[in-house]
Design an enzyme around this catalytic site. Structure first.
Site, PDB file in Angstrom:
ATOM      1  N   CYS A 140       0.954  -1.095  -0.094  1.00  0.00           N
ATOM      2  CA  CYS A 140      -0.038   0.275  -0.060  1.00  0.00           C
ATOM      3  C   CYS A 140       0.881   1.407  -0.635  1.00  0.00           C
ATOM      4  O   CYS A 140       1.064   2.188  -0.678  1.00  0.00           O
ATOM      5  CB  CYS A 140      -0.498  -0.025   0.944  1.00  0.00           C
ATOM      6  SG  CYS A 140       0.194  -0.552   2.770  1.00  0.00           S
ATOM      7  N   HIS A 220      -2.353   5.697   5.735  1.00  0.00           N
ATOM      8  CA  HIS A 220      -0.959   6.175   6.063  1.00  0.00           C
ATOM      9  C   HIS A 220      -0.821   7.694   6.059  1.00  0.00           C
ATOM     10  O   HIS A 220      -1.940   8.442   4.965  1.00  0.00           O
ATOM     11  CB  HIS A 220       0.696   5.236   5.446  1.00  0.00           C
ATOM     12  CG  HIS A 220       0.296   4.080   5.454  1.00  0.00           C
ATOM     13  ND1 HIS A 220       0.704   3.339   6.872  1.00  0.00           N
ATOM     14  CD2 HIS A 220      -0.304   2.549   4.666  1.00  0.00           C
ATOM     15  CE1 HIS A 220       0.576   1.584   6.738  1.00  0.00           C
ATOM     16  NE2 HIS A 220       0.089   1.770   5.737  1.00  0.00           N
TER      17      HIS A 220
HETATM   18  P1  NAP Z   1      -5.523 -10.409   6.784  1.00  0.00           P
HETATM   19  O1  NAP Z   1      -6.859  -9.027   6.425  1.00  0.00           O
HETATM   20  O2  NAP Z   1      -5.748 -10.842   7.792  1.00  0.00           O
HETATM   21  O3  NAP Z   1      -6.597 -11.804   6.194  1.00  0.00           O
HETATM   22  C1  NAP Z   1      -5.621 -12.410   5.420  1.00  0.00           C
HETATM   23  C2  NAP Z   1      -6.703 -13.488   4.713  1.00  0.00           C
HETATM   24  O4  NAP Z   1      -6.140 -14.820   4.812  1.00  0.00           O
HETATM   25  C3  NAP Z   1      -7.909 -14.144   5.797  1.00  0.00           C
HETATM   26  O5  NAP Z   1      -8.853 -14.842   5.199  1.00  0.00           O
HETATM   27  C4  NAP Z   1      -7.198 -15.592   6.420  1.00  0.00           C
HETATM   28  O6  NAP Z   1      -8.130 -16.465   6.607  1.00  0.00           O
HETATM   29  C5  NAP Z   1      -6.115 -15.744   4.894  1.00  0.00           C
HETATM   30  N1  NAP Z   1      -5.378 -17.476   5.987  1.00  0.00           N
HETATM   31  C6  NAP Z   1      -4.598 -16.560   7.156  1.00  0.00           C
HETATM   32  N2  NAP Z   1      -3.818 -17.928   7.010  1.00  0.00           N
HETATM   33  C7  NAP Z   1      -3.952 -18.727   6.164  1.00  0.00           C
HETATM   34  C8  NAP Z   1      -3.507 -19.726   5.271  1.00  0.00           C
HETATM   35  N3  NAP Z   1      -1.755 -20.637   5.982  1.00  0.00           N
HETATM   36  N4  NAP Z   1      -3.809 -20.052   4.022  1.00  0.00           N
HETATM   37  C9  NAP Z   1      -4.724 -19.418   3.294  1.00  0.00           C
HETATM   38  N5  NAP Z   1      -5.240 -18.201   3.891  1.00  0.00           N
HETATM   39  C10 NAP Z   1      -5.131 -18.396   4.660  1.00  0.00           C
HETATM   40  O7  NAP Z   1      -4.895  -9.857   5.634  1.00  0.00           O
HETATM   41  P2  NAP Z   1      -4.413  -8.792   4.993  1.00  0.00           P
HETATM   42  O8  NAP Z   1      -4.358  -7.272   5.541  1.00  0.00           O
HETATM   43  O9  NAP Z   1      -6.048  -8.635   3.686  1.00  0.00           O
HETATM   44  O10 NAP Z   1      -3.015  -8.703   4.097  1.00  0.00           O
HETATM   45  C11 NAP Z   1      -3.395 -10.074   3.183  1.00  0.00           C
HETATM   46  C12 NAP Z   1      -2.002  -9.472   2.233  1.00  0.00           C
HETATM   47  O11 NAP Z   1      -1.899  -7.947   1.933  1.00  0.00           O
HETATM   48  C13 NAP Z   1      -0.496  -9.176   2.786  1.00  0.00           C
HETATM   49  O12 NAP Z   1       0.522  -9.307   2.319  1.00  0.00           O
HETATM   50  C14 NAP Z   1      -0.595  -7.779   3.679  1.00  0.00           C
HETATM   51  O13 NAP Z   1       1.290  -7.686   3.598  1.00  0.00           O
HETATM   52  C15 NAP Z   1      -0.750  -7.152   2.013  1.00  0.00           C
HETATM   53  N6  NAP Z   1      -1.900  -5.292   2.656  1.00  0.00           N
HETATM   54  C16 NAP Z   1      -2.080  -5.668   3.071  1.00  0.00           C
HETATM   55  C17 NAP Z   1      -2.660  -4.265   3.781  1.00  0.00           C
HETATM   56  C18 NAP Z   1      -3.049  -4.039   4.814  1.00  0.00           C
HETATM   57  O14 NAP Z   1      -4.056  -2.876   4.877  1.00  0.00           O
HETATM   58  N7  NAP Z   1      -3.798  -4.761   5.456  1.00  0.00           N
HETATM   59  C19 NAP Z   1      -3.053  -3.775   2.531  1.00  0.00           C
HETATM   60  C20 NAP Z   1      -1.383  -3.753   0.677  1.00  0.00           C
HETATM   61  C21 NAP Z   1      -1.566  -4.785   1.987  1.00  0.00           C
HETATM   62  P3  NAP Z   1      -9.252 -16.730   8.161  1.00  0.00           P
HETATM   63  O15 NAP Z   1      -9.378 -15.266   8.224  1.00  0.00           O
HETATM   64  O16 NAP Z   1      -9.934 -16.909   7.667  1.00  0.00           O
HETATM   65  O17 NAP Z   1      -8.149 -16.901   8.486  1.00  0.00           O
END
Ligand code: NAP
Length: 337
Positions: A140, A220
């Site tokens: 992001c 941010h």
């Molecule tokens: P998140 O909200 O924690 O969501 C992660 C998802 O992945 C959940 O649906 C979770 O399912 C699932 N998951 C967890 N463990 C898993 C596994 N072992 N195998 C398959 N699925 C699994 O994460 P997020 O914030 O969306 O981040 C995802 C990616 O985007 C990361 O690389 C992060 O750095 C990047 N990112 C995040 C943001 C941000 O601000 N959030 C911004 C840009 C990029 P359950 O909930 O059912 O466990």
């Protein structure tokens, strides 16, 4: 109509699923969860086929009364491409599975560039991902930097960038993250990783960044100092940013003087989840002093990378060769300003 799977239906995954569903040339064939929580239930209520990442948990979903359509492997069999939105570090581990199953995959900024080998931004290096099997949409923060620095580089060339990145402590739903009452140099070492990450999509740019973590969940905020190659006045920069898609000039004088007020503005836009896919730049902050451009911007970390994921699908599946055409299609379907 291309078939897209979303592995990991969390903050980024659920937004990517909705953004893909809004397009005319692609559709969601499934999303995945590990836990049978409210997000899993709502995914099914929305009409998404839900697949489970941990097959041994089938019974838990059954007990919760949440209908599943199969395992992630079964979802991948039906997909032209998977958008991996699993937590940091898990995506790189999933790469082996995707290779084995012969499915193209897009990763998120939590994965390291070196583990995937190719990073993506719609404006900076779209064509490098054309027809490729694996790419990573940069984080992001890096997406925010690229959105404004690329048009400035196109306009007048960039000699050197210095940026101070003020990072949110966690996303709004992350109750275990902080800080609650501190400003934390994060990392305490200088420079931070953000500069090198920008170079994975804006090749050769000279940039150094420092970063702080603060007690906020909304956005941010970035403070940029850009030494320019060729002299331009601030009105030319404003005009360039004004015509750049996915960048918004906002005015403190109109009451948008903080990240809180930007988010209030986003609510007024009436979008799902109050998302702000665009990068807002404070118009009053733009100034050129001794050939150096100064400006301040903000990043809605939960949503700014979402349109880039849609464009990455079009590039990797060879659905659109011209990045500007893909950007226009994505923006139209998502109502982006
Ligand atoms: P998140 O909200 O924690 O969501 C992660 C998802 O992945 C959940 O649906 C979770 O399912 C699932 N998951 C967890 N463990 C898993 C596994 N072992 N195998 C398959 N699925 C699994 O994460 P997020 O914030 O969306 O981040 C995802 C990616 O985007 C990361 O690389 C992060 O750095 C990047 N990112 C995040 C943001 C941000 O601000 N959030 C911004 C840009 C990029 P359950 O909930 O059912 O466990």
């Amino acid at each position: 109509m291309k078939s897209v799977a979303v592995n990991g239906y969390g903050t980024i995954g659920k937004r990517v699923a909705d953004a893909v569903s809004a397009q005319e040339d692609m559709k969601i064939i499934g999303v995945s969860k590990t836990k049978p929580d409210f997000e899993a239930r709502m995914a099914v209520q929305k009409g998404y086929d839900l697949y489970i990442s941990i097959p041994e948990r089938e019974k838990l979903f059954e007990q919760a009364g949440i209908e599943i359509s199969g395992t992630v492997d079964e979802m991948l069999e039906k997909a032209d491409i998977v958008v991996d939105c699993t937590p940091e570090g898990i995506g790189a581990r999933n790469l082996e599975t995707y290779k084995k199953m012969g499915v193209k995959a897009i990763f998120q900024g939590g994965e390291k560039h070196d583990n995937i080998g190719l990073s993506f931004n719609s404006f900076a290096n779209y064509s490098d991902s054309y027809g490729k099997d694996y790419a990573r949409v940069v984080s992001c923060n890096t997406t925010g930097l690229t959105r404004t620095l690329k048009p400035i580089d196109d306009l007048c060339g960039i000699k050197k960038v210095r940026a101070v990145m003020v990072r949110r402590g966690g996303d709004p739903s992350q109750i275990n993250k902080g800080p609650i009452n501190a400003v934390v140099p994060n990392p305490p070492t200088v420079p931070s990783h953000h500069g090198p990450d920008l170079k994975t999509v804006m090749y050769g740019v000279d940039i150094n960044t420092v970063a702080l973590l603060v007690p906020t969940t909304l956005m941010h905020q970035h403070n940029l100092m850009v030494e320019l190659e060729n002299p331009v006045d601030v009105d030319e920069i404003k005009a360039k940013l004004n015509e750049t898609p996915r960048v918004l000039l906002v005015k403190a004088s109109e009451g948008i003087g903080s990240t809180a007020e930007i988010m209030e503005y986003a609510k007024e836009l009436g979008r799902s989840r109050n998302d702000l896919f665009e990068i807002p730049v404070w118009e009053e902050s733009l100034n050129v002093v001794d050939g150096e451009l100064y400006y301040m911007q903000a990043v809605h970390q939960e949503s700014d990378v979402v349109p880039e994921n849609v464009d990455a699908i079009r590039a990797m599946l060879e659905m659109e060769e011209d990045n500007n055409k893909s950007i226009a299609k994505t923006n139209k379907a998502m109502g982006i300003l």
